[in-house]
Design a protein around this motif. Structure first.
Motif, PDB file in Angstrom:
ATOM      1  N   UNK A 171       0.833  -1.207   0.000  1.00 15.10           N
ATOM      2  CA  UNK A 171       0.000   0.000   0.000  1.00 15.10           C
ATOM      3  C   UNK A 171       0.867   1.257   0.000  1.00 15.10           C
ATOM      4  N   UNK A 172       1.899   1.280   0.840  1.00 12.57           N
ATOM      5  CA  UNK A 172       2.806   2.434   0.897  1.00 12.57           C
ATOM      6  C   UNK A 172       3.509   2.613  -0.447  1.00 12.57           C
ATOM      7  N   UNK A 173       3.883   1.524  -1.069  1.00  8.39           N
ATOM      8  CA  UNK A 173       4.560   1.592  -2.368  1.00  8.39           C
ATOM      9  C   UNK A 173       3.672   2.206  -3.444  1.00  8.39           C
ATOM     10  N   UNK A 174       2.369   2.154  -3.281  1.00  7.28           N
ATOM     11  CA  UNK A 174       1.435   2.701  -4.260  1.00  7.28           C
ATOM     12  C   UNK A 174       1.124   4.182  -4.051  1.00  7.28           C
ATOM     13  N   UNK A 175       1.553   4.752  -2.923  1.00  4.20           N
ATOM     14  CA  UNK A 175       1.202   6.140  -2.588  1.00  4.20           C
ATOM     15  C   UNK A 175       1.758   7.125  -3.601  1.00  4.20           C
ATOM     16  N   UNK A 176       3.069   7.199  -3.747  1.00  3.28           N
ATOM     17  CA  UNK A 176       3.676   8.212  -4.610  1.00  3.28           C
ATOM     18  C   UNK A 176       3.358   8.024  -6.091  1.00  3.28           C
ATOM     19  N   UNK A 177       3.367   6.796  -6.619  1.00  7.10           N
ATOM     20  CA  UNK A 177       3.026   6.637  -8.032  1.00  7.10           C
ATOM     21  C   UNK A 177       1.595   7.073  -8.366  1.00  7.10           C
ATOM     22  N   UNK A 178       0.769   7.173  -7.341  1.00  3.75           N
ATOM     23  CA  UNK A 178      -0.623   7.550  -7.574  1.00  3.75           C
ATOM     24  C   UNK A 178      -0.948   8.945  -7.047  1.00  3.75           C
ATOM     25  N   UNK A 179       0.077   9.803  -6.963  1.00  4.18           N
ATOM     26  CA  UNK A 179      -0.148  11.209  -6.654  1.00  4.18           C
ATOM     27  C   UNK A 179      -0.108  11.582  -5.188  1.00  4.18           C
ATOM     28  N   UNK A 180       0.262  10.665  -4.292  1.00  2.00           N
ATOM     29  CA  UNK A 180       0.336  10.981  -2.873  1.00  2.00           C
ATOM     30  C   UNK A 180       1.752  11.214  -2.410  1.00  2.00           C
ATOM     31  N   UNK A 181       1.897  11.481  -1.111  1.00  2.07           N
ATOM     32  CA  UNK A 181       3.209  11.700  -0.502  1.00  2.07           C
ATOM     33  C   UNK A 181       3.275  10.915   0.799  1.00  2.07           C
ATOM     34  N   UNK A 182       4.437  10.370   1.089  1.00  9.58           N
ATOM     35  CA  UNK A 182       4.633   9.661   2.353  1.00  9.58           C
ATOM     36  C   UNK A 182       5.088  10.678   3.392  1.00  9.58           C
ATOM     37  N   UNK A 183       4.280  10.843   4.424  1.00  9.84           N
ATOM     38  CA  UNK A 183       4.623  11.784   5.484  1.00  9.84           C
ATOM     39  C   UNK A 183       5.436  11.100   6.580  1.00  9.84           C
ATOM     40  N   UNK A 184       5.052   9.891   6.938  1.00  9.35           N
ATOM     41  CA  UNK A 184       5.755   9.118   7.959  1.00  9.35           C
ATOM     42  C   UNK A 184       5.800   7.675   7.474  1.00  9.35           C
ATOM     43  N   UNK A 185       6.996   7.171   7.236  1.00 10.31           N
ATOM     44  CA  UNK A 185       7.164   5.816   6.695  1.00 10.31           C
ATOM     45  C   UNK A 185       6.571   4.772   7.634  1.00 10.31           C
ATOM     46  N   UNK A 186       6.427   3.578   7.125  1.00  6.93           N
ATOM     47  CA  UNK A 186       5.894   2.460   7.900  1.00  6.93           C
ATOM     48  C   UNK A 186       6.644   2.339   9.226  1.00  6.93           C
ATOM     49  N   UNK A 187       5.886   2.230  10.329  1.00 10.00           N
ATOM     50  CA  UNK A 187       6.492   2.107  11.652  1.00 10.00           C
ATOM     51  C   UNK A 187       5.533   1.403  12.607  1.00 10.00           C
ATOM     52  N   UNK A 188       6.100   0.883  13.675  1.00 10.63           N
ATOM     53  CA  UNK A 188       5.308   0.174  14.682  1.00 10.63           C
ATOM     54  C   UNK A 188       4.564   1.165  15.564  1.00 10.63           C
ATOM     55  N   UNK A 189       3.357   0.780  15.949  1.00 14.12           N
ATOM     56  CA  UNK A 189       2.630   1.528  16.971  1.00 14.12           C
ATOM     57  C   UNK A 189       2.358   0.583  18.143  1.00 14.12           C
ATOM     58  N   UNK A 190       3.407  -0.161  18.481  1.00 11.07           N
ATOM     59  CA  UNK A 190       3.379  -1.065  19.628  1.00 11.07           C
ATOM     60  C   UNK A 190       2.381  -2.183  19.456  1.00 11.07           C
ATOM     61  N   UNK A 191       1.602  -2.458  20.511  1.00 11.69           N
ATOM     62  CA  UNK A 191       0.670  -3.585  20.449  1.00 11.69           C
ATOM     63  C   UNK A 191      -0.489  -3.362  19.478  1.00 11.69           C
ATOM     64  N   UNK A 192      -0.545  -2.177  18.872  1.00  3.58           N
ATOM     65  CA  UNK A 192      -1.644  -1.848  17.975  1.00  3.58           C
ATOM     66  C   UNK A 192      -1.309  -2.112  16.513  1.00  3.58           C
ATOM     67  N   UNK A 193      -0.110  -2.630  16.232  1.00  2.00           N
ATOM     68  CA  UNK A 193       0.252  -2.978  14.868  1.00  2.00           C
ATOM     69  C   UNK A 193       1.259  -2.032  14.252  1.00  2.00           C
ATOM     70  N   UNK A 194       1.079  -1.763  12.975  1.00  2.00           N
ATOM     71  CA  UNK A 194       1.984  -0.900  12.209  1.00  2.00           C
ATOM     72  C   UNK A 194       1.165   0.070  11.375  1.00  2.00           C
ATOM     73  N   UNK A 195       1.784   1.204  11.081  1.00  2.41           N
ATOM     74  CA  UNK A 195       1.097   2.194  10.250  1.00  2.41           C
ATOM     75  C   UNK A 195       2.102   2.998   9.459  1.00  2.41           C
ATOM     76  N   UNK A 196       1.595   3.670   8.458  1.00  5.82           N
ATOM     77  CA  UNK A 196       2.321   4.696   7.721  1.00  5.82           C
ATOM     78  C   UNK A 196       1.354   5.857   7.594  1.00  5.82           C
ATOM     79  N   UNK A 197       1.856   7.066   7.719  1.00  2.00           N
ATOM     80  CA  UNK A 197       1.000   8.239   7.545  1.00  2.00           C
ATOM     81  C   UNK A 197       1.359   8.861   6.208  1.00  2.00           C
TER      82      UNK A 197
END
Length: 117
Positions: free
Chosen positions: A77-103
């Motif tokens: 999903x993160x790999x599809x952001x920039x090719x489709x006109x978006x920008x990665x603000x915060x790369x994929x990272x852990x949010x502890x016991x709640x999983x992982x996210x990218x902003x």
């Protein structure tokens, strides 16, 4: 979870005031779970969120951060952001016991989170 939206954070300045507002307006319990974080009442299969005090993020028309479920394919999903006109603000990272996210910023300028357990 099979929901496309998995969680949301609503930035607030005064947690007690915001808890009162949301509990009354939405007619549900909003309970402080951690210091500076109050969670909306929900069952295990419901989309939910929280109110959060964070001095780095101020309430505004741009303040709500919606988490979209991309379970099992966060890297793709993160790999599809920039090719489709978006920008990665915060790369994929852990949010502890709640999983992982990218902003990311979507193609329209909205700040969103891509989430995976």
């Amino acid at each position: 979870m099979n929901h496309k939206i998995t969680w949301f954070d609503v930035p607030v300045m005064d947690l007690k005031r915001a808890m009162r507002f949301y509990s009354r307006v939405l007619g549900c319990e909003v309970r402080e779970e951690f210091e500076g974080v109050a969670v909306f009442q929900h069952s295990n299969d419901e989309v939910a969120g929280c109110l959060t005090v964070d001095k780095r993020i101020q309430p505004s028309k741009d303040g709500v951060l919606i988490y979209y479920n991309v379970n099992g394919r966060l890297s793709d999903a993160v790999a599809q952001v920039e090719p489709n006109g978006g920008k990665i603000q915060q790369a994929q990272h852990s949010i502890g016991p709640f999983g992982n996210r990218a902003i990311v910023i979507d193609s329209e300028g909205n700040r969103i989170a891509l989430h995976s357990e």
